[in-house]
Design a protein around this motif. Structure first.
Motif, PDB file in Angstrom:
ATOM      1  N   ARG A 281      34.119  51.470  -8.175  1.00  0.00           N
ATOM      2  CA  ARG A 281      34.971  52.745  -8.301  1.00  0.00           C
ATOM      3  C   ARG A 281      34.544  53.158  -9.580  1.00  0.00           C
ATOM      4  O   ARG A 281      34.039  52.512 -10.568  1.00  0.00           O
ATOM      5  N   LEU A 282      34.546  54.474  -9.920  1.00  0.00           N
ATOM      6  CA  LEU A 282      34.028  55.152 -11.386  1.00  0.00           C
ATOM      7  C   LEU A 282      35.387  55.238 -12.022  1.00  0.00           C
ATOM      8  O   LEU A 282      36.267  55.473 -11.671  1.00  0.00           O
ATOM      9  N   ASP A 283      34.879  55.147 -13.189  1.00  0.00           N
ATOM     10  CA  ASP A 283      36.025  55.026 -14.243  1.00  0.00           C
ATOM     11  C   ASP A 283      36.003  56.274 -14.643  1.00  0.00           C
ATOM     12  O   ASP A 283      35.327  56.999 -15.182  1.00  0.00           O
ATOM     13  N   ASP A 284      37.368  56.985 -14.772  1.00  0.00           N
ATOM     14  CA  ASP A 284      37.601  58.329 -15.166  1.00  0.00           C
ATOM     15  C   ASP A 284      37.623  58.603 -16.727  1.00  0.00           C
ATOM     16  O   ASP A 284      37.541  59.698 -17.109  1.00  0.00           O
ATOM     17  N   GLY A 285      37.815  57.539 -17.429  1.00  0.00           N
ATOM     18  CA  GLY A 285      38.029  57.668 -18.609  1.00  0.00           C
ATOM     19  C   GLY A 285      36.572  57.663 -19.496  1.00  0.00           C
ATOM     20  O   GLY A 285      35.617  57.679 -18.813  1.00  0.00           O
ATOM     21  N   PRO A 286      36.562  57.767 -20.832  1.00  0.00           N
ATOM     22  CA  PRO A 286      35.252  57.754 -21.572  1.00  0.00           C
ATOM     23  C   PRO A 286      34.411  56.541 -21.539  1.00  0.00           C
ATOM     24  O   PRO A 286      35.094  55.536 -21.144  1.00  0.00           O
ATOM     25  N   VAL A 287      33.166  56.559 -21.541  1.00  0.00           N
ATOM     26  CA  VAL A 287      32.289  55.327 -21.575  1.00  0.00           C
ATOM     27  C   VAL A 287      32.976  54.344 -22.503  1.00  0.00           C
ATOM     28  O   VAL A 287      33.142  54.629 -23.899  1.00  0.00           O
ATOM     29  N   SER A 288      33.050  53.148 -22.046  1.00  0.00           N
ATOM     30  CA  SER A 288      33.668  52.085 -22.942  1.00  0.00           C
ATOM     31  C   SER A 288      33.012  50.578 -22.471  1.00  0.00           C
ATOM     32  O   SER A 288      32.586  50.590 -21.470  1.00  0.00           O
ATOM     33  N   ASP A 289      33.470  49.673 -23.118  1.00  0.00           N
ATOM     34  CA  ASP A 289      33.349  48.307 -22.844  1.00  0.00           C
ATOM     35  C   ASP A 289      33.988  48.065 -21.493  1.00  0.00           C
ATOM     36  O   ASP A 289      35.173  48.534 -21.403  1.00  0.00           O
ATOM     37  N   PRO A 290      33.636  47.080 -20.625  1.00  0.00           N
ATOM     38  CA  PRO A 290      34.293  47.027 -19.341  1.00  0.00           C
ATOM     39  C   PRO A 290      35.710  46.231 -19.661  1.00  0.00           C
ATOM     40  O   PRO A 290      35.897  45.707 -20.684  1.00  0.00           O
ATOM     41  N   VAL A 291      36.275  46.323 -18.457  1.00  0.00           N
ATOM     42  CA  VAL A 291      37.872  45.528 -18.283  1.00  0.00           C
ATOM     43  C   VAL A 291      37.778  44.376 -17.752  1.00  0.00           C
ATOM     44  O   VAL A 291      37.006  44.078 -16.548  1.00  0.00           O
ATOM     45  N   GLY A 292      38.228  43.481 -18.421  1.00  0.00           N
ATOM     46  CA  GLY A 292      38.222  41.927 -17.741  1.00  0.00           C
ATOM     47  C   GLY A 292      39.546  41.729 -16.917  1.00  0.00           C
ATOM     48  O   GLY A 292      40.193  42.435 -16.325  1.00  0.00           O
ATOM     49  N   ALA A 293      39.694  40.512 -16.510  1.00  0.00           N
ATOM     50  CA  ALA A 293      40.640  40.002 -15.535  1.00  0.00           C
ATOM     51  C   ALA A 293      42.098  40.246 -16.080  1.00  0.00           C
ATOM     52  O   ALA A 293      43.127  40.326 -15.642  1.00  0.00           O
ATOM     53  N   MET A 294      42.122  40.541 -17.462  1.00  0.00           N
ATOM     54  CA  MET A 294      43.528  40.916 -18.053  1.00  0.00           C
ATOM     55  C   MET A 294      43.679  42.265 -17.818  1.00  0.00           C
ATOM     56  O   MET A 294      45.035  42.691 -18.035  1.00  0.00           O
ATOM     57  N   GLY A 295      42.991  43.057 -17.127  1.00  0.00           N
ATOM     58  CA  GLY A 295      43.097  44.604 -17.253  1.00  0.00           C
ATOM     59  C   GLY A 295      42.776  45.112 -18.722  1.00  0.00           C
ATOM     60  O   GLY A 295      43.358  46.374 -18.813  1.00  0.00           O
ATOM     61  N   ARG A 296      42.200  44.414 -19.551  1.00  0.00           N
ATOM     62  CA  ARG A 296      42.028  44.899 -20.987  1.00  0.00           C
ATOM     63  C   ARG A 296      40.550  45.096 -21.275  1.00  0.00           C
ATOM     64  O   ARG A 296      39.917  44.282 -20.561  1.00  0.00           O
ATOM     65  N   PRO A 297      40.140  45.929 -22.240  1.00  0.00           N
ATOM     66  CA  PRO A 297      38.871  45.927 -22.655  1.00  0.00           C
ATOM     67  C   PRO A 297      38.208  44.551 -23.309  1.00  0.00           C
ATOM     68  O   PRO A 297      38.920  43.961 -23.818  1.00  0.00           O
ATOM     69  N   LEU A 298      37.019  44.162 -22.681  1.00  0.00           N
ATOM     70  CA  LEU A 298      36.345  42.935 -23.349  1.00  0.00           C
ATOM     71  C   LEU A 298      35.853  43.600 -24.530  1.00  0.00           C
ATOM     72  O   LEU A 298      35.013  44.676 -24.842  1.00  0.00           O
ATOM     73  N   MET A 299      35.664  42.381 -25.700  1.00  0.00           N
ATOM     74  CA  MET A 299      34.925  42.758 -26.910  1.00  0.00           C
ATOM     75  C   MET A 299      33.791  41.738 -26.760  1.00  0.00           C
ATOM     76  O   MET A 299      33.639  40.873 -26.480  1.00  0.00           O
TER      77      MET A 299
END
Length: 392
Positions: free
Chosen positions: A293-311
């Motif tokens: 699926r395409l993310d509708d938000g700005p380009v950023s680091d991906p989201v992990g299993a927590m549903g939170r951005p990865l660093m």
């Protein structure tokens, strides 16, 4: 998985361990900074390894030794304070858990979600002082050592040249998940990519220039699309066709195209390009196919299993049956050097924020986006020293 250590007065001794390369050899694992990489002094390398081309051997470290060598620069971070946003993401995830529930067992000792909350809160509060006083990590945390044989691999966010509309020079579809995805087993990779099994169902999200890039996107789980006008979109995992994963690298070794020592993501790319007549056969061995699926938000680091951005170089995928999401770990390993035969030391604080089909004593470090991330993740399969930290 857990080693039992006696607690000594005045010292923190525990009283109580598949990445881009590994997933090419074993079942599927967990789905670059512009800062100059940390360069360790020569004394950080194994004694007697005078030739940079020789393979490095990792030496396990006791907790006090590892605490003294931790350095955020090995994670491409200017200071510990740069990790604050990632710890805050872990706390948001942990807020949904009942504090008294058991998150994991360390031998016969239970670890609760409440302990993980307190550990993240304690580390967050200490970050400004850690650059000057790393001994606080020994004073304020228990260090639970994971058993020898810890494996550290890496994964990254790949870039795929793609078009939002079909074009002759972008022939390979990237598909979204069918509406009834979970109701049945869907066609294999061979049927989808080479026989057009999904053609005409209006499931195309984009069209890629290179099928090899799509194949590696499937291995990593998520990535970025770059359109002809230079704009980018994040593309995220949305499900699979339900078929089992097969490691193509294993077949290439068995068929004599490469040795186990030579095998890497880069080797597989090279073999695909050198033997185009074999690409369909080799890719089709892995029947598993990923939908997006395409993310509708700005380009950023991906989201992990927590549903939170990865660093990058801070977030890691873990086997959540033994290391719960929200855990804080100290990891030490020698990574493959980037554009250099000399290994790159890694000694840092890592957050368990993603997961995958992994053995218990295995950590898959998120390396980020870009050429360096892809290069190092594609060759990582390192022995590591690992400790789980818990607030005292």
């Amino acid at each position: 998985m857990w080693n039992d250590f006696a607690r000594l007065p005045g010292r923190c001794r525990a009283t109580l361990r598949l990445g881009a390369l590994l997933c090419l050899l074993l079942p599927f694992t967990g789905c670059a900074s512009s800062q100059k990489p940390y360069e360790a002094p020569a004394s950080s390398y194994i004694a007697g390894q005078s030739q940079p081309g020789q393979p490095a051997r990792h030496i396990r470290k006791a907790a006090p030794e590892l605490a003294a060598t931790l350095d955020p620069r090995t994670q491409h971070k200017p200071s510990y304070a740069a990790m604050a946003p990632a710890i805050q993401e872990s706390l948001k995830y942990l807020a949904s858990k009942k504090p008294g529930d058991v998150a994991a067992m360390a031998g016969t000792t239970s670890i609760t979600w409440g302990q993980l909350v307190r550990t993240n809160q304690e580390l967050l509060a200490l970050l400004p002082a850690l650059d000057q006083n790393k001994s606080l990590l020994l004073q304020r945390f228990q260090w639970l050592e994971l058993a020898p044989g810890t494996l550290m691999t890496g994964y990254y966010e790949p870039l795929v040249e793609a078009s939002p509309t079909p074009r002759p020079d972008y022939p390979w579809p990237i598909y979204k998940a069918p509406p009834n995805l979970k109701s049945s087993i869907w066609p294999t990779r061979n049927a989808i990519d080479f026989q057009g099994a999904l053609k005409g169902r209006r499931l195309e999200l984009a069209w890629a220039k290179d099928l090899i890039d799509v194949f590696f996107l499937h291995i990593q789980g998520s990535g970025r699309l770059r359109y002809p006008d230079g704009s980018m979109r994040n593309v995220l995992y949305a499900g699979s066709n339900g078929h089992p994963y097969y490691a193509v690298g294993r077949a290439l070794i068995e068929q004599g195209y490469a040795t186990k020592e030579e095998m890497s993501m880069q080797t597989i790319r090279r073999l695909f390009k050198e033997h185009p007549h074999k690409v369909q056969e080799w890719m089709s061995l892995n029947a598993k196919y990923i939908f997006y699926r395409l993310d509708d938000g700005p380009v950023s680091d991906p989201v992990g299993a927590m549903g939170r951005p990865l660093m990058p170089r801070v977030s890691a995928a873990v086997n959540r049956d033994t290391v719960p999401l929200g855990s804080i770990l100290a990891l030490d390993a020698l990574l493959p050097g980037y554009q250099s035969p000399r290994p790159e030391p890694f000694s840092g604080i890592v957050l368990a924020q993603d997961t995958g089909t992994m053995r218990p004593n295995h950590f898959d470090l998120f390396m980020g986006f870009g050429e360096q991330a892809a290069d190092q993740a594609g060759r990582m399969q390192q022995e590591a020293t690992a400790y789980l930290l818990l607030a005292r």
